[in-house]
Scaffold this motif. Structure first.
Motif, PDB file in Angstrom:
ATOM      1  N   VAL A 177       0.826  -1.204   0.000  1.00 15.23           N
ATOM      2  CA  VAL A 177       0.000   0.000   0.000  1.00 15.23           C
ATOM      3  C   VAL A 177       0.864   1.258   0.000  1.00 15.23           C
ATOM      4  N   LEU A 178       1.987   1.185   0.691  1.00 16.54           N
ATOM      5  CA  LEU A 178       2.833   2.366   0.817  1.00 16.54           C
ATOM      6  C   LEU A 178       3.789   2.524  -0.353  1.00 16.54           C
ATOM      7  N   ARG A 179       3.670   1.615  -1.331  1.00 20.31           N
ATOM      8  CA  ARG A 179       4.553   1.630  -2.507  1.00 20.31           C
ATOM      9  C   ARG A 179       6.007   1.719  -2.070  1.00 20.31           C
ATOM     10  N   ARG A 180       6.359   0.903  -1.119  1.00 18.50           N
ATOM     11  CA  ARG A 180       7.739   0.904  -0.684  1.00 18.50           C
ATOM     12  C   ARG A 180       8.607   0.145  -1.687  1.00 18.50           C
ATOM     13  N   THR A 181       9.847   0.562  -1.799  1.00 21.62           N
ATOM     14  CA  THR A 181      10.749  -0.125  -2.715  1.00 21.62           C
ATOM     15  C   THR A 181      11.200  -1.437  -2.089  1.00 21.62           C
TER      16      THR A 181
END
Lengths: 339, 361
Positions: free
Chosen positions: B39-43
């Motif tokens: 959801v947080l578009r973390r890498t």
């Protein structure tokens, strides 16, 4: 009697602009265990020829005004659709170019192969499962039990094509039609797939029709070759004859326009001028004459039929063998090609 | 013969007796695309599309760049033109690092570097006339105006073998080969020094391919162009290139003069790639020994440790799993390969080499 015999097949499509003569008088025959290469550019009618054999051209717009397709003596153009469904997949199978679009993305690979098996063979579910795993093993997919439960998107391009071959071979067909099976693949994967096809052919004695525009693939795999141009067969002979002594100027021009690994960079390419003709408005006379490097005045008027120029070697050209060979020699000398 | 001499000559006949400069050079060029998830578009990882490329392109030469799909060829091309900003490294054009340039200076450099794309159907705007398509670079760079610009465009159309009357037509009226000619006309409009050809003939029919290849060769002679020719078809690359670089999983694994690379490949990947290509010669095909590589190219998001090729290499040793081979000069200095156990003259690829890695002891 040949296993598959196509006689003067014509497949026409009715369109708003006129009748497209996609296949216009093509004949060939195929013996068990033999490989026929069909070569030609896009739009030359290679794929439509194959789809006609499978009876997969939608009718209308497709129609078959003339010709016959004899499989073990029965004319496929006349058998009822019910019977055709038994033949299709069971006796004659086909592999398509793009493995991504020919597999259904919402079913597992195993499911799709099992479906093909259960339609044609009277097997229980568990037997069909075993058979599925076995054909996947046959085509060299590692860990087949697990892989059978996966979806097409989890497969790489090469593996998808292997799965398609597994599906096509699951019923041990007598004829396998491969329509550009390696065109979408990288060379290293292409080598794997071609090797696999040859192995399976040796094992099961399948006859193969290999449709491709890649002359290298044909020279590797085919026993005999048919060259197509604008819906017609323009040359038909053994692979060696077509490659070493092409008697139709089109086949010869194709070979001269191709960079080759062994001579590349040393000789200039000889492009074929112009573009392939529209299949609705074909030129008068020989279809190839506007692009032919050897065309004479007569070629504009006379439409040549395929005729035997040398024993077992047919070509559609009004020029005599001497004229063609003289022309070839002259141009080769100008190009500096030693042969 | 001539190409050996030619390559030497380019090195020796630089201005003031110095070796000829490289028109373009990349140093340790890297492009790592982030993979985002959640959801947080973390890498969560990186696709290492280009992973440390050092490449020199000499003035006036054609450098062929080959490799399988997904090896990073096209990404490299886009990095060189700065259509993508690299993660790390330098791109030197005529000795200056263009990655440091601001927009304005970059625009000036772009006049000298152009690209021809693979798909002639997707790379031309269907709503623009051919005249406008070819005139666009002239417009962007404020070169000539009005009737003069039109004249220049018509000239360009003639140079690439189209007719000046095609000026007002639209791309859909042309065949694939003709469209590719339009793409070529657009690329040469500003008299660039460097043209990157990204699979320019792959989408064309065999009979049309030769027309475009010959055109590119003629233009190179006429306008003194430098090409980077990207293709997966090794026969076409051999035909057109002076030097050839082979890429695998974001790295250059071998680079050499054309004759050396095709005649004496050192890297087992190059050797097996060459043996995989079918030749349109049935007798040769029957005699040929093919090295069929097993498996697929590993994912660039999770490349193998050590040598990237060790998972498919027929001569890999334990050493290759742990150590990354550098791109090292082979017998002739111009021939470089990244392999600990390079294929020697007369050796088969499968033959297990000595257990001592090349140039490591």
């Amino acid at each position: 009697m040949a296993m598959l015999e196509v006689n003067d097949l014509k497949t026409h499509f009715a369109t708003q602009d006129g009748v497209v003569k996609a296949v216009d008088g093509v004949s060939y025959s195929l013996e068990p265990g033999e490989t026929l290469g069909i070569v030609g550019e896009s739009g030359s009618g290679k794929s439509v020829t194959a789809l006609s054999v499978m009876q997969l051209n939608p009718k209308p717009p497709a129609s078959y005004p003339e010709g016959e397709i004899l499989f073990e003596g029965q004319n496929l153009l006349e058998v009822p659709e019910k019977r055709m469904q038994q033949i299709r997949g069971n006796d004659i199978a086909m592999i398509f170019q793009d493995p991504m679009t020919s597999l259904n993305p919402v079913f597992t690979v195993g499911n799709q192969i099992r479906e093909a098996i259960r339609i044609h063979q009277d097997l229980s579910k568990t037997e069909a499962n075993e058979k599925t795993v076995q054909v996947l093993t046959d085509v060299g997919i590692a860990n087949p039990e697990q892989r059978a439960k996966e979806y097409p998107h989890q497969f790489s391009g090469g593996m998808r094509q292997r799965a398609m071959i597994a599906m096509a071979l699951s019923c041990n067909p007598k004829v396998l039609i491969a329509d550009e099976p390696t065109t979408a693949l990288d060379v290293t994967i292409q080598a794997q797939i071609l090797e696999l096809m040859v192995d399976l052919q040796e094992k099961y004695g399948t006859a193969i029709v290999m449709i491709t525009h890649d002359l290298g693939v044909v020279s590797q795999i085919a026993d005999k070759v048919m060259v197509m141009y604008a819906g017609r067969a323009v040359e038909r002979a053994t692979t060696d004859d077509v490659f070493y002594d092409p008697l139709m100027p089109y086949s010869w021009s194709l070979l001269r326009s191709l960079p080759r690994l062994d001579t590349a960079g040393e000789v200039r390419l000889l492009p074929i001028k112009g573009t392939p003709p529209s299949l609705i408005f074909l030129p008068d006379g020989c279809n190839f004459h506007p692009r032919c490097p050897f065309a004479k005045d007569e070629c504009r008027r006379v439409d040549p039929d395929l005729e035997e120029k040398k024993p077992g070697h047919e070509a559609a050209c009004i020029l005599s063998v001497e004229e063609i060979e003289g022309n070839k020699g002259r141009v080769d000398q100008e190009l500096g090609v030693g042969s | 013969m001539s190409e050996n001499g030619g390559a030497e000559a380019t090195v020796d006949t630089g201005r003031n007796g110095r070796p000829a400069e490289n028109l373009l050079e990349t140093r340790n060029l890297k492009m790592h695309f982030p993979i985002k998830a959640g959801v947080l578009r973390r890498t969560v990882g990186h696709v290492k599309a280009v992973d440390g490329v050092d490449l020199q392109i000499r003035k006036g030469e054609t450098l062929g760049l080959v490799g399988e799909s997904g090896c990073g060829k096209s990404t490299l091309a886009r990095l060189v033109l700065r259509l993508l900003e690299p993660t790390e490294g330098e791109v030197l054009f005529e000795g200056e690092d263009i990655l440091q340039y601001d927009r304005k200076r970059m625009l000036n450099v772009r006049r000298n570097m152009q690209i021809i794309f693979q798909d002639p159907y997707a790379s031309l705007n269907p709503r623009m006339s051919v005249g406008n398509i070819v005139a666009e670079p002239l417009k962007t760079h404020n070169v000539s105006e009005g009737s003069e610009r039109k004249k220049r465009v018509q000239e360009l159309l003639e140079v690439v073998g189209l007719s000046p009357e095609h000026y007002n037509r639209y791309p859909h009226e042309f065949s694939g080969g003709q469209r590719q000619r339009i793409g070529v006309a657009r690329a040469i409009a500003l008299n660039p020094r460097l043209i990157i050809c990204d699979e320019p003939v792959s989408a064309l029919d065999v009979s049309i391919q030769a027309q475009v290849v010959n055109l590119l060769q003629d233009l190179q002679k006429e306008f003194d162009l430098t090409y980077v020719f990207i293709a997966h078809d090794l026969s076409v690359v051999k035909h057109i290139s002076d030097r050839v670089a082979v890429m695998y999983l974001g790295k250059i694994v071998e680079v050499a003069d054309r004759k050396d690379l095709y005649g004496r490949p050192r890297h087992p990947y190059t050797a097996s790639l060459l043996s995989a290509i079918p030749v349109p010669d049935p007798r040769k095909e029957r005699e040929r020994q093919r090295v069929v590589l097993t498996g697929d190219v590993p994912s660039p998001a999770n490349p193998p440790s050590g040598c990237p090729f060790h998972t498919r290499c027929p001569r890999a040793q334990d050493y290759c799993v742990e150590n990354v081979p550098p791109l090292e000069p082979q017998e002739s200095g111009d021939h470089r390969a990244a392999c600990f156990f390079p294929v020697k003259e007369g050796q088969k690829i499968e033959e297990p080499a000595t257990s001592t890695p090349y140039r490591v002891e």
